[in-house]
Scaffold this motif. Structure first.
Motif, PDB file in Angstrom:
ATOM      1  N   LYS A   1       0.830  -1.211   0.000  1.00 20.71           N
ATOM      2  CA  LYS A   1       0.000   0.000   0.000  1.00 20.71           C
ATOM      3  C   LYS A   1       0.859   1.254   0.000  1.00 20.71           C
ATOM      4  O   LYS A   1       0.542   2.238  -0.684  1.00 20.71           O
ATOM      5  CB  LYS A   1      -0.925  -0.005   1.224  1.00 20.71           C
TER       6      LYS A   1
ATOM      7  N   VAL B   1       0.768   4.280  -3.014  1.00 22.31           N
ATOM      8  CA  VAL B   1       0.521   5.681  -2.667  1.00 22.31           C
ATOM      9  C   VAL B   1       1.718   6.552  -3.025  1.00 22.31           C
ATOM     10  O   VAL B   1       1.569   7.669  -3.541  1.00 22.31           O
ATOM     11  CB  VAL B   1       0.189   5.795  -1.161  1.00 22.31           C
TER      12      VAL B   1
ATOM     13  N   SER C   1       1.515   9.553  -5.679  1.00 19.81           N
ATOM     14  CA  SER C   1       1.814  10.922  -5.259  1.00 19.81           C
ATOM     15  C   SER C   1       2.856  11.566  -6.162  1.00 19.81           C
ATOM     16  O   SER C   1       2.684  12.710  -6.608  1.00 19.81           O
ATOM     17  CB  SER C   1       2.306  10.913  -3.807  1.00 19.81           C
TER      18      SER C   1
ATOM     19  N   MET D   1      -2.670  11.672  -0.856  1.00 14.75           N
ATOM     20  CA  MET D   1      -1.723  10.551  -0.819  1.00 14.75           C
ATOM     21  C   MET D   1      -0.515  10.873   0.060  1.00 14.75           C
ATOM     22  O   MET D   1      -0.022  10.011   0.789  1.00 14.75           O
ATOM     23  CB  MET D   1      -1.265  10.214  -2.239  1.00 14.75           C
TER      24      MET D   1
END
Length: 328
Positions: free
Chosen positions: A88, A92, A96, A180
Motif C-alpha cells: 500500500k 501511494v 503521489s 496521498m
C-alpha cells in the motif's frame, strides 16, 4: 522502544547522539537541497522544454533511486519488514509522485508549491486513523494548521487571477497527491514506530521496487509511455536532467524519512511547508525575467518618427546655411 531511540545516520553522518536542533538542521539541509534542485529541474523540463510526462519521469526516477540505494550498500538481506508492508505504501508513493509531477502540465510551479505546502492539515487529520499510530493533537494545533492552510489558499487564489497556467485539472491532480502525501507520511511514521529497526534505505528501496510496476498502468492508459519515450529519444539530454534531479531528490527523500523517523509526520510536514516556500522564493528569483517589451501605440511611434525626421531636416537646413555664409 521508540523510533527516536534507534541509532540513525544520514549518509554516514550520525544523528542519534546529537542534540535535537542539530538533527533537525542536518536533515532539513538535505531536504532543502534536494527539493531546491528538484524545483529548478522541474521548472526547466516542464515549462521551458514543455515536457509534461509525470508518470514516465517518475518511472525513470525510480530506477535511478534503485541504483543509488545499491551504491549505498543496501541489500534485501538487511530488511526487517515483510514485503507486504510496503504494498500500500508503494502504490501511494508512486501515485503521489506521478500526480505531483504531472500537475505541472496544468499548474505553474508557485501554485503547485502552495498546494503541497498545505498538507500539514490532512497529515494531522489522517494521523488519527492510521493503525499503529492513532496520533491525536491538541485543538490549538489544528487551529494553527487550519489558519496556515487558509492563508496559503488565499495566496494561491491571487496567483490564479494572474497566471495563464492554472487549470482545474491540475488542481484535482495536486489535491489527489496531497491526500496521498498525508497517508504516506503517517504510514511511514507508523512503520518506523512499530519496528524501530527499519532504516531509511529499506523504506525507500522497498517502496520503489514494489511501486515501479504501479506506474505501468497509468502510462499505458494515458498513452504516455510511447509519447514520452519518443519525445525523450529525440531529446536525450532530458535524461541527463532527470538523472541529476533524481540524485538530488534522493538526498531529499532520505532526509525526509529521517525527519519522519525522528520528529514524526506532522512536524515534518510543518517544517517542510516552510522550507518549500523558501525554496520556491529562491527558484523564482533565479528564473530569468521574461517580461515582454513595453507596448508602444502606433500613433506614438509615427509621431516619434516624425519628430526625429523633422529634427534631421532642421539640422540639414542649418548646415546648408552655414556653408553659404562667407568665411570673413
Amino acid at each position: 522502544m521508540k523510533g527516536e531511540d534507534q541509532a540513525r545516520s544520514l549518509f554516514g553522518i550520525p544523528l542519534t547522539d546529537r542534540p535535537k536542533w542539530q538533527q533537525f538542521l542536518i536533515c532539513s539541509s538535505g531536504f532543502f537541497f534536494g527539493y531546491l534542485v528538484n524545483g529548478i529541474c522541474e521548472e526547466y523540463v516542464y515549462n521551458r522544454l514543455q515536457f509534461s510526462y509525470g508518470w514516465y519521469f517518475t518511472f525513470v526516477q525510480g530506477f535511478v533511486y534503485l541504483i543509488l540505494i545499491r551504491l549505498q550498500g543496501f541489500t534485501t538481506k538487511q530488511m526487517v519488514n515483510p514485503w507486504k508492508t510496503y504494498v500500500k505504501l508503494s502504490a501511494v508513493l508512486m501515485g503521489s509522485h506521478g500526480l505531483t509531477k504531472g500537475s505541472l502540465a496544468y499548474l505553474n510551479y508557485p501554485a503547485q508549491i502552495m498546494f503541497k505546502s498545505t498538507k500539514v492539515l490532512p497529515v494531522m487529520i489522517m494521523g488519527a486513523f492510521i493503525p499503529g499510530l492513532r496520533r491525536k493533537y491538541p485543538f490549538h494545533e489544528y487551529i494553527s494548521a487550519l489558519l496556515l492552510v487558509i492563508g496559503l489558499i488565499l495566496f494561491t487564489l491571487a496567483d490564479a487571477q494572474t497566471s495563464p497556467n492554472f487549470s482545474i485539472i491540475g488542481i484535482i491532480m495536486i489535491l489527489g497527491a496531497l491526500v496521498m502525501d498525508a497517508f504516506l507520511g503517517n504510514f511511514q511514521e507508523a512503520i518506523f514506530t512499530m519496528n524501530p529497526e527499519t532504516t531509511q534505505m529499506e523504506m525507500l528501496f522497498c517502496s520503489t521496487v514494489v511501486g515501479i510496476p504501479f506506474l505501468v498502468v497509468p502510462m499505458i492508459l494515458t498513452g504516455e509511455l510511447v509519447t514520452a519515450w519518443n519525445s525523450c529519444s529525440q531529446h536525450p539530454y532530458v535524461y541527463g536532467v532527470l538523472v541529476f534531479e533524481a540524485m538530488a531528490t534522493f538526498i531529499g527523500q532520505v532526509s525526509v524519512l529521517s525527519l519522519i523517523a525522528i520528529f514524526g509526520a506532522a512536524a515534518t510536514a510543518m517544517h517542510g511547508s516552510g522550507l518549500l516556500l523558501i525554496a520556491m522564493g529562491i527558484i523564482l528569483k533565479m528564473l530569468p525575467d521574461s517580461k515582454p517589451a513595453p507596448w508602444i501605440p502606433t500613433s506614438n511611434v509615427n509621431a516619434r518618427h516624425h519628430r526625429e525626421t523633422s529634427s534631421e531636416e532642421v539640422e540639414s537646413v542649418e548646415l546648408e546655411d552655414e556653408e553659404k555664409k562667407p568665411l570673413v
